[in-house]
Design a protein around this motif. Structure first.
Motif, mmCIF file in Angstrom:
data_model
loop_
_atom_site.group_PDB
_atom_site.id
_atom_site.type_symbol
_atom_site.label_atom_id
_atom_site.label_comp_id
_atom_site.label_asym_id
_atom_site.label_seq_id
_atom_site.Cartn_x
_atom_site.Cartn_y
_atom_site.Cartn_z
ATOM 1 N N VAL A 86 0.837 -1.203 0.000
ATOM 2 C CA VAL A 86 0.000 0.000 0.000
ATOM 3 C C VAL A 86 0.869 1.250 0.000
ATOM 4 C CG1 VAL A 86 -1.857 1.212 1.221
ATOM 5 C CG2 VAL A 86 -1.705 -1.290 1.363
ATOM 6 N N LEU A 87 0.507 2.221 -0.837
ATOM 7 C CA LEU A 87 1.166 3.527 -0.829
ATOM 8 C C LEU A 87 0.274 4.531 -0.102
ATOM 9 C CD1 LEU A 87 3.384 5.527 -1.868
ATOM 10 C CD2 LEU A 87 1.961 5.841 -3.910
ATOM 11 N N GLU A 88 0.854 5.254 0.861
ATOM 12 C CA GLU A 88 0.137 6.353 1.508
ATOM 13 C C GLU A 88 0.873 7.655 1.227
ATOM 14 O OE1 GLU A 88 -1.380 8.037 5.848
ATOM 15 O OE2 GLU A 88 0.593 7.126 5.652
ATOM 16 N N ILE A 89 0.143 8.680 0.805
ATOM 17 C CA ILE A 89 0.740 10.005 0.617
ATOM 18 C C ILE A 89 0.287 10.886 1.781
ATOM 19 C CG2 ILE A 89 1.124 11.921 -0.993
ATOM 20 C CD1 ILE A 89 1.542 9.312 -2.435
ATOM 21 N N GLY A 90 1.249 11.398 2.561
ATOM 22 C CA GLY A 90 0.915 12.231 3.713
ATOM 23 C C GLY A 90 1.034 11.450 5.011
ATOM 24 N N THR A 91 2.254 11.118 5.413
ATOM 25 C CA THR A 91 2.500 10.320 6.620
ATOM 26 C C THR A 91 1.959 11.003 7.872
ATOM 27 O OG1 THR A 91 4.606 9.682 5.587
ATOM 28 C CG2 THR A 91 4.290 9.075 7.910
ATOM 29 N N GLY A 92 2.210 12.299 7.996
ATOM 30 C CA GLY A 92 1.754 13.065 9.154
ATOM 31 C C GLY A 92 2.163 12.427 10.461
ATOM 32 N N ALA A 97 -1.030 5.212 8.665
ATOM 33 C CA ALA A 97 -0.100 4.186 8.164
ATOM 34 C C ALA A 97 -0.073 2.989 9.113
ATOM 35 C CB ALA A 97 1.301 4.779 8.003
ATOM 36 N N ALA A 98 -0.103 3.258 10.418
ATOM 37 C CA ALA A 98 -0.077 2.168 11.404
ATOM 38 C C ALA A 98 -1.338 1.312 11.296
ATOM 39 C CB ALA A 98 0.063 2.745 12.815
ATOM 40 N N VAL A 99 -2.485 1.952 11.097
ATOM 41 C CA VAL A 99 -3.737 1.192 10.942
ATOM 42 C C VAL A 99 -3.651 0.290 9.706
ATOM 43 C CG1 VAL A 99 -6.222 1.407 10.459
ATOM 44 C CG2 VAL A 99 -5.158 2.845 12.218
ATOM 45 N N ILE A 100 -3.153 0.827 8.609
ATOM 46 C CA ILE A 100 -3.015 0.017 7.382
ATOM 47 C C ILE A 100 -2.007 -1.112 7.613
ATOM 48 C CG2 ILE A 100 -2.305 0.017 4.951
ATOM 49 C CD1 ILE A 100 -3.202 2.994 4.841
ATOM 50 N N ARG A 106 2.675 -4.494 3.562
ATOM 51 C CA ARG A 106 3.667 -3.427 3.734
ATOM 52 C C ARG A 106 3.062 -2.082 3.337
ATOM 53 N NH1 ARG A 106 8.883 -5.653 1.899
ATOM 54 N NH2 ARG A 106 8.935 -6.369 4.044
ATOM 55 N N VAL A 107 3.471 -1.039 4.042
ATOM 56 C CA VAL A 107 3.012 0.317 3.750
ATOM 57 C C VAL A 107 4.217 1.165 3.347
ATOM 58 C CG1 VAL A 107 1.786 2.345 4.609
ATOM 59 C CG2 VAL A 107 1.243 0.091 5.547
ATOM 60 N N TYR A 108 4.099 1.849 2.225
ATOM 61 C CA TYR A 108 5.102 2.815 1.777
ATOM 62 C C TYR A 108 4.471 4.182 1.970
ATOM 63 C CZ TYR A 108 7.137 -1.311 -0.333
ATOM 64 O OH TYR A 108 7.666 -2.561 -0.516
ATOM 65 N N THR A 109 5.047 5.013 2.827
ATOM 66 C CA THR A 109 4.400 6.282 3.136
ATOM 67 C C THR A 109 5.358 7.454 2.923
ATOM 68 O OG1 THR A 109 3.118 7.510 4.796
ATOM 69 C CG2 THR A 109 4.809 6.016 5.651
ATOM 70 N N LEU A 127 7.734 1.758 18.046
ATOM 71 C CA LEU A 127 6.572 0.867 18.158
ATOM 72 C C LEU A 127 6.758 -0.415 17.338
ATOM 73 C CD1 LEU A 127 3.663 3.506 17.957
ATOM 74 C CD2 LEU A 127 4.732 2.534 19.986
ATOM 75 N N LYS A 128 7.933 -0.550 16.734
ATOM 76 C CA LYS A 128 8.297 -1.764 15.977
ATOM 77 C C LYS A 128 7.383 -2.059 14.785
ATOM 78 C CE LYS A 128 10.980 -3.928 19.615
ATOM 79 N NZ LYS A 128 11.023 -2.743 20.507
ATOM 80 N N TYR A 129 7.041 -0.996 14.069
ATOM 81 C CA TYR A 129 6.311 -1.182 12.815
ATOM 82 C C TYR A 129 7.319 -1.424 11.692
ATOM 83 C CZ TYR A 129 1.653 -0.156 14.548
ATOM 84 O OH TYR A 129 0.447 -0.229 15.199
ATOM 85 N N HIS A 130 7.804 -2.673 11.616
ATOM 86 C CA HIS A 130 8.858 -2.978 10.646
ATOM 87 C C HIS A 130 8.334 -3.045 9.218
ATOM 88 C CE1 HIS A 130 11.461 -3.518 13.981
ATOM 89 N NE2 HIS A 130 10.809 -4.568 14.442
ATOM 90 N N ASN A 131 7.028 -3.092 9.042
ATOM 91 C CA ASN A 131 6.484 -3.156 7.674
ATOM 92 C C ASN A 131 6.024 -1.790 7.156
ATOM 93 O OD1 ASN A 131 4.260 -3.089 9.415
ATOM 94 N ND2 ASN A 131 2.986 -4.366 8.074
ATOM 95 N N ILE A 132 6.527 -0.713 7.767
ATOM 96 C CA ILE A 132 6.251 0.627 7.238
ATOM 97 C C ILE A 132 7.563 1.226 6.724
ATOM 98 C CG2 ILE A 132 5.401 2.951 7.711
ATOM 99 C CD1 ILE A 132 3.658 1.816 9.929
#
Ligand code: SAH
Length: 218
Positions: A86-92, A97-100, A106-109, A127-132
């Motif tokens: 998933v691509l997210e534009i606007g990490t903020g 991104a964490a919810v996705i 995997r999330v690309y933000t 927070l160990k979000y290794h897939n972001i």
């Protein structure tokens, strides 16, 4: 990992029940992700007790973390599968991104404000979000090295959908984005199949500006 206090867990349960389920979000993976992600860690300490309220909150640099219901509704609209990229534009703040990341592979933000990019990357690590996977750049040109994406979410509003993002959407892919003027937008959902692009409108919304080459100019 911070202790998830009972107080916040209860607030999160009430948020999911009253703000999200009650308004019609029914995807069980989305509800579970909203129950799991500790939204209070994605806002400043001063705002933690408001984190589960039914409204957006400021995150610094004139930007906002979306209202919980909007996050849930947009995530559901992506119809995510566990193996999706998933691509997210606007990490903020990183909350969306964490919810996705709880649902997809995997999330690309991408974030264009450097201070938010740095702060949020550090939070993902903590927070160990290794897939972001994070990137500091103008997201309106997408992320060509990693395309095509199974789903794309834009969390800032623009007058049109940047054409490059459509090119980076896989066949079978879904895209959600607010489109409109600088004050009010419509949430647009797109589905791409072998016949082309199919577009539906999800209702009115209010987002900060998508600023960049294929968005608003500063
Ligand atoms: N998804 C975020 C929402 C943050 S508000 C969250 O869950 O908190 C939208 C964000 O989009 C802001 O941080 C803003 O700086 C960023 N943004 C705006 N235009 C952008 C662009 N062209 N590329 C990347 N990020 C952009």
């Amino acid at each position: 990992m911070e202790a998830d206090s009972l107080k916040y867990r209860r607030q999160r349960e009430a948020m999911v029940r009253k703000q999200i389920e009650a308004r019609g979000v029914s995807d069980s993976a989305v509800l579970a992700a909203m129950q799991k992600v500790q939204r209070h860690l994605f806002v400043s300490e001063a705002l933690r007790d408001q984190a589960y309220g039914d409204y957006p909150l400021p995150i610094g640099d004139g930007q906002t973390i979306s209202q919980p219901y909007i996050v849930a509704e947009m995530t559901q609209a992506l119809q995510l599968n566990p193996d999706d990229r998933v691509l997210e534009i606007g990490t903020g703040s990183g909350y969306q991104a964490a919810v996705i990341a709880e649902i997809a592979f995997r999330v690309y933000t991408i974030e264009r404000i450097h201070s938010l990019f740095v702060k949020t990357r550090a939070l993902f690590d903590r927070l160990k979000y290794h897939n972001i996977v994070t990137r500091y750049s103008d997201g309106t040109t997408g992320w060509s090295d990693q395309a095509p994406f199974d789903a794309i979410m834009v969390t800032a509003g623009a007058p049109d959908i940047p054409p490059i993002l459509l090119q980076q959407l896989a066949v079978g892919g879904r895209l959600v984005m607010p489109v409109g003027d600088q004050h009010v937008q419509e949430l647009i959902k797109l589905y791409r199949d072998a016949d082309g692009i199919h577009q539906t409108k999800m209702g009115g919304c209010r987002f900060v500006k998508l600023i960049g080459e294929h968005g608003w100019h500063e």
